[in-house]
Design an enzyme around this catalytic site. Structure first.
Site, PDB file in Angstrom:
ATOM      1  N   ASP A   1       0.828  -1.214   0.000  1.00  0.00           N
ATOM      2  CA  ASP A   1       0.000   0.000   0.000  1.00  0.00           C
ATOM      3  C   ASP A   1       0.864   1.266   0.000  1.00  0.00           C
ATOM      4  O   ASP A   1       0.710   2.148   0.848  1.00  0.00           O
ATOM      5  CB  ASP A   1      -0.931   0.019   1.217  1.00  0.00           C
ATOM      6  CG  ASP A   1      -1.731  -1.249   1.382  1.00  0.00           C
ATOM      7  OD1 ASP A   1      -2.089  -1.845   0.364  1.00  0.00           O
ATOM      8  OD2 ASP A   1      -1.992  -1.641   2.533  1.00  0.00           O
TER       9      ASP A   1
ATOM     10  N   GLU B   1     -11.563   0.366  -3.073  1.00  0.00           N
ATOM     11  CA  GLU B   1     -10.712   0.927  -2.017  1.00  0.00           C
ATOM     12  C   GLU B   1      -9.653   1.832  -2.652  1.00  0.00           C
ATOM     13  O   GLU B   1      -9.711   2.136  -3.827  1.00  0.00           O
ATOM     14  CB  GLU B   1     -10.019  -0.201  -1.242  1.00  0.00           C
ATOM     15  CG  GLU B   1      -9.167  -1.110  -2.121  1.00  0.00           C
ATOM     16  CD  GLU B   1      -8.558  -2.273  -1.356  1.00  0.00           C
ATOM     17  OE1 GLU B   1      -8.802  -2.399  -0.147  1.00  0.00           O
ATOM     18  OE2 GLU B   1      -7.811  -3.055  -1.984  1.00  0.00           O
TER      19      GLU B   1
ATOM     20  N   ASN C   1      -5.033  -7.927  -4.360  1.00  0.00           N
ATOM     21  CA  ASN C   1      -5.575  -6.574  -4.319  1.00  0.00           C
ATOM     22  C   ASN C   1      -4.596  -5.597  -4.974  1.00  0.00           C
ATOM     23  O   ASN C   1      -3.400  -5.854  -5.060  1.00  0.00           O
ATOM     24  CB  ASN C   1      -5.896  -6.164  -2.884  1.00  0.00           C
ATOM     25  CG  ASN C   1      -4.655  -5.783  -2.082  1.00  0.00           C
ATOM     26  OD1 ASN C   1      -3.635  -6.446  -2.189  1.00  0.00           O
ATOM     27  ND2 ASN C   1      -4.764  -4.736  -1.286  1.00  0.00           N
TER      28      ASN C   1
ATOM     29  N   GLU D   1      24.208   5.774   5.538  1.00  0.00           N
ATOM     30  CA  GLU D   1      23.638   4.835   6.495  1.00  0.00           C
ATOM     31  C   GLU D   1      23.895   3.399   6.047  1.00  0.00           C
ATOM     32  O   GLU D   1      23.783   3.066   4.858  1.00  0.00           O
ATOM     33  CB  GLU D   1      22.135   5.068   6.639  1.00  0.00           C
ATOM     34  CG  GLU D   1      21.771   6.444   7.189  1.00  0.00           C
ATOM     35  CD  GLU D   1      22.301   6.665   8.587  1.00  0.00           C
ATOM     36  OE1 GLU D   1      22.373   5.692   9.370  1.00  0.00           O
ATOM     37  OE2 GLU D   1      22.666   7.813   8.907  1.00  0.00           O
TER      38      GLU D   1
ATOM     39  N   GLU E   1      22.078   0.953   6.449  1.00  0.00           N
ATOM     40  CA  GLU E   1      20.831   0.348   5.986  1.00  0.00           C
ATOM     41  C   GLU E   1      20.383   0.929   4.651  1.00  0.00           C
ATOM     42  O   GLU E   1      19.184   0.903   4.323  1.00  0.00           O
ATOM     43  CB  GLU E   1      19.739   0.512   7.039  1.00  0.00           C
ATOM     44  CG  GLU E   1      19.390   1.938   7.418  1.00  0.00           C
ATOM     45  CD  GLU E   1      20.323   2.565   8.446  1.00  0.00           C
ATOM     46  OE1 GLU E   1      20.010   3.683   8.906  1.00  0.00           O
ATOM     47  OE2 GLU E   1      21.355   1.949   8.783  1.00  0.00           O
TER      48      GLU E   1
ATOM     49  N   ASP F   1      26.248   0.441  11.118  1.00  0.00           N
ATOM     50  CA  ASP F   1      25.542   1.698  11.365  1.00  0.00           C
ATOM     51  C   ASP F   1      25.722   2.689  10.224  1.00  0.00           C
ATOM     52  O   ASP F   1      24.746   3.135   9.626  1.00  0.00           O
ATOM     53  CB  ASP F   1      26.032   2.303  12.681  1.00  0.00           C
ATOM     54  CG  ASP F   1      25.237   3.531  13.090  1.00  0.00           C
ATOM     55  OD1 ASP F   1      24.155   3.757  12.528  1.00  0.00           O
ATOM     56  OD2 ASP F   1      25.692   4.272  13.984  1.00  0.00           O
TER      57      ASP F   1
END
Length: 579
Positions: free
Chosen positions: A124, A312, A375, A459, A461, A574
């Site tokens: 979504d 929706e 969906n 970063e 990540e 990190d």
């Protein structure tokens, strides 16, 4: 004739230097390419100055590019000394690393840009541009509950919102699955947090961020933050939209919000859906309402929108001075807009009335690579003067089900969706969304719109591809802060980044990390030559605390490359930077 002694200090941005008899030749670079060779024969005084990626040689006394004849007596090249935190030699670290079995496969194929994430799910999607980055907010589809039990379509367990962001649309920074609903969330009154929408507004001279979410199908909540990625606070302690809101009591599903801030600063909220007890061809269950100046209240009574075959998924965009409301059609057979497709309506005003235009996006499940149907949920976002369609597929789930590790765990019915992106053609002059078919969306995805900068603090990540990586989200207890780290879950886990631009090179690498083992840095996922592709081996001190590690590079990278971090053991990564 005066002779000159020259001392050259080499840095990451210096040109290559060649010593010749009675002269020095300098190769200068611009945008990663050699531009000229300068044969320099003696100067009274010289200085090196970096400008726009080039090195300019100039005479302090007489101005730029003024060279004098003469003889250079001697030349000394001084290389910067980098103090390494490695205790073992590169050969010893290489030997230790080669004891690790590296799994070079990944569920997201190397080179592909869909799905956006290869280490987690997210559904979504909703997009928001801020300060040159695209932030994407998603329902936090996940495989296991807090007790470690596999969830087979467990919508009721979703209480977090996942957030990622990117400057280039290929390398994405994971901002974590943020706690929104439930006892651990910002909105403790809410049972769930689904289908988010986000916006920001300058209030009293400060940018404030607003995250709207669906509490299951029972209402719309809002939380606020000083950053696009939290931490979030609940400003009103209740639902913003509920069954008690005027003209909303008969809406079966009060969910799937979308938000628009108009050119005059006034904001509007769009929501609703469902066909329970309604005419499937004209359920009339969509609503829109003006938001207050504070973005956490409404003005007036929500207005009904009547999209044909609504199911929706509210969407709203202002294109060419018109307001385009978009939605997902329901599962009742019809020829226009069709089943589970994205359609849109048009209006001259943000609160309507809206006139139906037609469908403009197939169900992405019809694409051969997408992992099957289900969906359909979308968002249209404009970023860097281009329009993009955000949607979800089941491609990551399908790839995982093909692996021995997950084939017996992930069921076909598991609702595990992954956000994808494709470019959307939009005619701004006519305020028209051009049709995007399932055959036109690809696993290759969108193109990378800029190169990645390795010289800033990045970063851990942040990734384009990975294997055996997860992310850890922490909110500070006493100081309001959010910490996200990349967690390397298994020995041999790796992170890959796309089109990293080293310009004229780098001398060293530094990172903040904790764990154990060896980090290998290379410009190929599977290095075939020790000297040609591996940049460094980094010893990770075995400690429970974060450590700053710094090493000189074994090889100077130049130009634009793919960059890979391979880890021989589990650790927390990190941040990192080259210099």
């Amino acid at each position: 004739m005066k002779k000159l002694n020259i001392v050259l200090l080499l840095s990451a941005f210096m040109p290559y230097v060649y010593a010749q008899q009675n002269s020095i030749s300098f190769v200068t670079w611009k945008d990663g390419n050699p531009t000229s060779v300068h044969a320099v024969n003696s100067l009274d005084s010289i200085t090196f100055q970096k400008s726009d990626g080039t090195i300019t040689l100039w005479n302090m006394a007489e101005g730029n590019d003024t060279l004098k004849t003469g003889v250079i007596d001697s030349m000394t090249i001084v290389t910067p000394q980098i103090t390494s935190t490695n205790r073992l030699s590169d050969d010893e670290l290489k030997s230790l690393f080669l004891q690790t079995k590296v799994d070079n496969t990944s569920y997201k194929k190397l080179g592909n840009h869909n799905p956006l994430m290869g280490h987690k799910f997210g559904a979504d999607p909703y997009g928001m541009e801020y300060n040159g980055r695209l932030y994407i907010y998603m329902t936090d589809d996940h495989m296991f509950d807090s007790n470690g039990n596999f969830i087979d379509g467990g919508y009721s367990d979703i209480r977090n919102i996942s957030i990622i962001s990117s400057e280039d649309l290929v390398n994405w920074t994971d901002h974590g699955a943020q706690h929104i609903a439930g006892s651990s969330g910002a909105a403790k009154w809410a049972n769930n947090s689904w289908a988010p929408a986000a916006a920001y507004k300058n209030i009293d001279g400060k940018d404030r961020f607003f995250l709207y979410f669906a509490d299951n199908g029972g209402g719309i909540g809002v939380v606020t933050s000083d950053t696009p990625y939290g931490p979030w606070k609940d400003p009103i302690g209740r639902a913003l939209i509920s069954k008690g809101t005027p003209n909303c009591g008969d809406v079966p599903w009060l969910f799937d919000p979308a938000v628009l801030i108009d050119d005059d600063g006034i904001a509007y909220l769009y929501f609703g859906g469902g066909t329970d007890g309604k005419d499937a061809a004209d359920p009339g269950t969509a609503r829109c309402v003006q938001l207050g100046e504070d973005m956490i209240s409404i003005v007036g009574t929500p207005v009904q929108i009547r999209p044909p075959y609504l199911f929706e998924d509210s969407g709203i965009n202002k294109v060419g001075g018109k307001y385009l409301y978009s939605y997902c059609s329901n599962w009742t057979y019809n020829s226009n807009p069709g089943v589970a497709r994205i359609a849109y309506m048009k209006s001259d005003n943000p609160l309507g009335p809206f006139t139906y235009v037609g469908a403009f996006f197939d169900n992405p499940g019809d694409a051969s690579w997408a992992g099957g149907g289900g969906n359909n949920h979308h968002a249209v976002v404009k970023f860097k003067d281009r329009y993009y369609m955000l949607y979800h597929t089941r491609v990551l789930k399908a790839a995982m089900r093909r692996s021995p590790e997950w084939s017996s765990i992930i069921t076909d019915n598991a609702e595990l969706r992954s956000t994808c992106m494709s470019e959307l053609s939009v005619d701004e002059n006519r305020s028209v969304f051009n049709y995007l078919s399932a055959s036109a969306i690809t696993e290759a995805g969108v193109e990378q719109i800029k190169t990645f900068d390795p010289y800033v603090k990045n970063e851990g990540e942040t990734m384009a591809w990975c294997k055996d990586v997860s992310t850890s989200y922490t909110v500070g207890k006493y100081i309001v802060r959010v910490t996200i780290t990349a967690e390397i879950d298994k020995p041999g886990g790796w992170i890959g980044l796309s089109n990293v631009d080293f310009k004229n090179g780098a001398n060293g690498f530094t990172a903040r990390i904790k764990g154990k083992g060896v980090l290998r840095i290379s410009t190929k996922k599977t290095p075939t030559s020790f000297l040609s592709t591996i940049l460094a081996y980094v010893e990770i001190p075995e400690t429970d605390n974060y450590t700053i590690v710094t090493v000189p590079l074994m090889k100077m990278p130049t130009g634009t490359v793919q960059l890979f971090f391979h880890f021989s053991d589990t650790c927390s990564f990190d941040w990192w930077s080259f210099f």
